[in-house]
Design an enzyme around this catalytic site. Structure first.
Site, PDB file in Angstrom:
ATOM      1  CD  GLU A  60      -4.295 -20.185  56.832  1.00  0.00           C
ATOM      2  OE1 GLU A  60      -5.401 -20.260  56.787  1.00  0.00           O
ATOM      3  OE2 GLU A  60      -3.633 -19.477  57.353  1.00  0.00           O
ATOM      4  CG  ASN A  90       2.601 -18.921  55.581  1.00  0.00           C
ATOM      5  OD1 ASN A  90       3.548 -18.875  56.327  1.00  0.00           O
ATOM      6  ND2 ASN A  90       1.226 -18.406  55.839  1.00  0.00           N
ATOM      7  CG  HIS A 108      -1.377 -17.262  64.316  1.00  0.00           C
ATOM      8  ND1 HIS A 108      -1.039 -15.955  64.365  1.00  0.00           N
ATOM      9  CD2 HIS A 108      -1.437 -17.544  63.064  1.00  0.00           C
ATOM     10  CE1 HIS A 108      -1.028 -15.389  63.218  1.00  0.00           C
ATOM     11  NE2 HIS A 108      -1.064 -16.367  62.125  1.00  0.00           N
ATOM     12  CD  GLU A 117       0.595 -15.772  59.079  1.00  0.00           C
ATOM     13  OE1 GLU A 117      -0.604 -15.931  59.990  1.00  0.00           O
ATOM     14  OE2 GLU A 117       0.437 -16.063  58.066  1.00  0.00           O
ATOM     15  CG  ASP A 165      -0.275 -13.837  66.813  1.00  0.00           C
ATOM     16  OD1 ASP A 165      -1.031 -13.230  65.903  1.00  0.00           O
ATOM     17  OD2 ASP A 165      -0.716 -15.112  67.094  1.00  0.00           O
TER      18      ASP A 165
HETATM   19  O1  G3I Z   1     -10.718  -2.575  57.110  1.00  0.00           O
HETATM   20  C1  G3I Z   1     -11.897  -3.126  57.067  1.00  0.00           C
HETATM   21  C2  G3I Z   1     -12.961  -2.134  57.813  1.00  0.00           C
HETATM   22  O2  G3I Z   1     -13.207  -1.021  57.025  1.00  0.00           O
HETATM   23  C3  G3I Z   1     -14.426  -2.965  57.812  1.00  0.00           C
HETATM   24  O3  G3I Z   1     -15.065  -1.938  58.621  1.00  0.00           O
HETATM   25  C4  G3I Z   1     -14.420  -4.030  58.772  1.00  0.00           C
HETATM   26  C5  G3I Z   1     -15.718  -4.775  58.797  1.00  0.00           C
HETATM   27  O4  G3I Z   1     -15.802  -5.504  57.771  1.00  0.00           O
HETATM   28  O5  G3I Z   1     -13.403  -4.807  57.985  1.00  0.00           O
HETATM   29  C6  G3I Z   1     -12.132  -4.334  57.768  1.00  0.00           C
HETATM   30  O6  G3I Z   1     -11.102  -5.429  57.111  1.00  0.00           O
HETATM   31  C7  G3I Z   1     -10.801  -6.263  58.000  1.00  0.00           C
HETATM   32  C8  G3I Z   1      -9.400  -6.499  57.961  1.00  0.00           C
HETATM   33  O7  G3I Z   1      -8.936  -7.782  58.644  1.00  0.00           O
HETATM   34  C9  G3I Z   1      -8.692  -5.290  58.729  1.00  0.00           C
HETATM   35  O8  G3I Z   1      -9.061  -5.623  59.903  1.00  0.00           O
HETATM   36  C10 G3I Z   1     -11.408  -7.541  57.266  1.00  0.00           C
HETATM   37  O9  G3I Z   1     -12.867  -7.706  57.254  1.00  0.00           O
HETATM   38  C11 G3I Z   1     -10.760  -9.117  57.651  1.00  0.00           C
HETATM   39  O10 G3I Z   1     -11.249 -10.004  56.779  1.00  0.00           O
HETATM   40  C12 G3I Z   1      -9.315  -8.892  57.792  1.00  0.00           C
HETATM   41  O11 G3I Z   1      -8.704  -9.914  58.524  1.00  0.00           O
HETATM   42  C13 G3I Z   1      -7.593 -10.298  58.028  1.00  0.00           C
HETATM   43  C14 G3I Z   1      -7.562 -11.683  57.946  1.00  0.00           C
HETATM   44  O12 G3I Z   1      -6.361 -12.460  57.836  1.00  0.00           O
HETATM   45  C15 G3I Z   1      -8.375 -12.182  56.623  1.00  0.00           C
HETATM   46  O13 G3I Z   1      -7.612 -11.670  55.614  1.00  0.00           O
HETATM   47  C16 G3I Z   1      -6.503 -10.058  59.323  1.00  0.00           C
HETATM   48  O14 G3I Z   1      -6.323  -8.553  59.416  1.00  0.00           O
HETATM   49  C17 G3I Z   1      -5.366 -10.731  59.292  1.00  0.00           C
HETATM   50  O15 G3I Z   1      -4.526 -10.423  60.338  1.00  0.00           O
HETATM   51  C18 G3I Z   1      -5.401 -12.088  58.914  1.00  0.00           C
HETATM   52  O16 G3I Z   1      -4.277 -12.793  58.612  1.00  0.00           O
HETATM   53  C19 G3I Z   1      -4.296 -14.089  58.571  1.00  0.00           C
HETATM   54  C20 G3I Z   1      -3.158 -14.442  57.597  1.00  0.00           C
HETATM   55  O17 G3I Z   1      -3.572 -13.757  56.270  1.00  0.00           O
HETATM   56  C21 G3I Z   1      -3.158 -15.990  57.245  1.00  0.00           C
HETATM   57  N1  G3I Z   1      -2.879 -16.788  58.434  1.00  0.00           N
HETATM   58  C22 G3I Z   1      -3.759 -16.398  59.706  1.00  0.00           C
HETATM   59  C23 G3I Z   1      -3.563 -15.010  59.760  1.00  0.00           C
HETATM   60  C24 G3I Z   1      -5.056 -14.501  61.006  1.00  0.00           C
HETATM   61  O18 G3I Z   1      -6.052 -14.915  60.487  1.00  0.00           O
END
Ligand code: G3I
Length: 379
Positions: free
Chosen positions: A152, A200, A236, A265, A267
């Protein structure tokens, strides 16, 4: 005469039985029969859930850590690499004969707090990024076959995003266009020459200014021998709309440059209600149609080598939390792992021989080059 009729009947019965045995019954069997990759993003903390792991191993031949290889998970402190979660994903994959995609080495956001632009000079960030790419890729060499090296980097107008890696303050290549992206790809190739290296991107699947900027970058990189093997199209879809003709045209123009494209990715979100009312059948049907159109665009494009969803069960999806509960249910399996119409649509596309290109004749692929052939060496 009688013996001939008997043997013909026996043969017919045998052929029927053979066809029934060989007919694919899962996404994975349908994809495997054509050398196609069907993948999904995974959360290793869910592997202990029987239905999660069983569905994963049955339906997919490739997995990608949703978050486990990101800086904020792997490197919570500057000098502390914690590969635990990533190694768990690799172990699961290798126990189930699956490939692993890596995601992602360079991203403008979701970096750990210690990685603050104010605390590093460009020279220090250059050393830091080179070391990160080197340590990540050497740790997973031979286990991760393809990486999203940079994620990105362009905005919706096709301009390079301002970021810690580009120009705030950057790695010493600030405001020199895609030079910092090129540098990341060159470091990645040095670290693991066998890995396939992808750029990506989100919202650049169809024909728009961001997609054009990526196309021009790939054309420049291929002309100058910058090691890039493919483009990841996130796909997405938040609104049940896709211009599949434009998607196919974009895929085709990229593969003609000699790189692969992979859907990374996928969905397709649908409206959900906070009080968990049943999903509307019309929305589920439209969702299935979108999955079908996206899969068909890939399967009909020589050089589109993977279809990967971003998670596979609505029980674990980023969409809900990122849409404040207004959208969700974006994946092929429901929260209780029941197959949705979207699953059936995806399966029918993967299993319909008439619509797909048999990758075994990759020699005739437009722009077929080493990266694609190396891809087949991995299979
Ligand atoms: O696991 C912790 C939890 O313990 C905590 O209480 C909570 C509150 O802060 O956070 C949880 O972690 C979160 C994690 O997702 C698991 O749910 C992180 O804060 C959150 O930032 C994280 O978001 C991920 C996001 O990328 C940022 O890394 C998403 O799972 C993930 O699906 C998303 O994926 C991105 C791709 O990497 C790039 N393309 C877009 C895609 C969707 O945004």
């Amino acid at each position: 005469m009688k013996c001939c009729l008997l043997s013909a009947a026996t043969l017919l019965l045998f052929a029927g039985a053979l066809a029934a045995v060989s007919a694919p019954a899962t996404l994975r069997q349908a994809a495997d029969s054509d050398g196609m990759l069907i993948g999904t993003a995974v959360r290793p903390m869910q592997f202990s859930e029987t239905l999660y792991s069983a569905t994963l191993a049955r339906e997919f031949n490739m997995i990608e850590p949703e978050d486990a290889l990101k800086w904020w998970v792997i490197r919570r402190e500057e000098n502390d690499f914690d590969f635990t979660q990533g190694d768990e994903v690799v172990r699961f994959a290798e126990a189930h004969n699956m490939k692993v995609r890596g995601h992602c080495l360079v991203w403008h956001q979701y970096n750990p707090a210690w990685l603050s632009p104010a605390d590093f000079t460009p020279a220090q960030l250059s050393d830091l990024l080179k070391d990160h790419i080197n340590r990540m890729m050497k740790h997973y060499a031979g286990h991760v076959f393809a990486w999203d090296v940079v994620n990105e980097a362009f905005d919706e107008k096709g301009r390079l995003r301002e970021s810690i890696w580009y120009n705030q303050p950057g790695i010493g290549l600030a405001d020199q266009g895609t030079r910092y992206i090129e540098q990341a790809f060159r470091w990645a190739h040095e670290a693991d020459p066998q890995a396939l290296l992808f750029y990506n991107e989100a919202e650049a699947e169809t024909l728009n200014r961001k997609a054009d900027a990526i196309y021009e970058m790939v054309k420049d990189f291929r002309r100058r021998g910058v090691p890039i093997d493919g483009i990841g199209m996130q796909v997405h879809i938040p609104n049940l709309q896709i211009d599949s003709a434009a998607l196919a045209a974009n895929m085709s123009r990229l593969t003609k440059l000699g790189v692969q494209v992979q859907i990374t990715e996928l969905d397709v979100a649908i409206p959900v209600s906070p009080d968990k009312k049943p999903l509307h059948p019309d929305d589920l049907q439209r969702q299935a149609e979108v999955y079908k159109e996206v899969a068909a665009a890939c399967l009909q494009t020589r050089g589109c080598t993977a279809i990967q969803t971003w998670g596979f069960t609505d029980k674990y999806s980023w969409v809900g939390s990122h849409s404040r509960g207004t959208r969700g249910a974006a994946l092929p399996f429901g929260s209780s792992y029941a197959r949705k119409p979207a699953y059936q649509a995806l399966f029918e596309e993967l299993a319909s021989p008439s619509k797909r290109h048999n990758y075994r004749d990759s020699g005739s692929l437009p722009g077929a080059s080493l990266p694609l052939l190396r891809f087949h060496m991995h299979l």
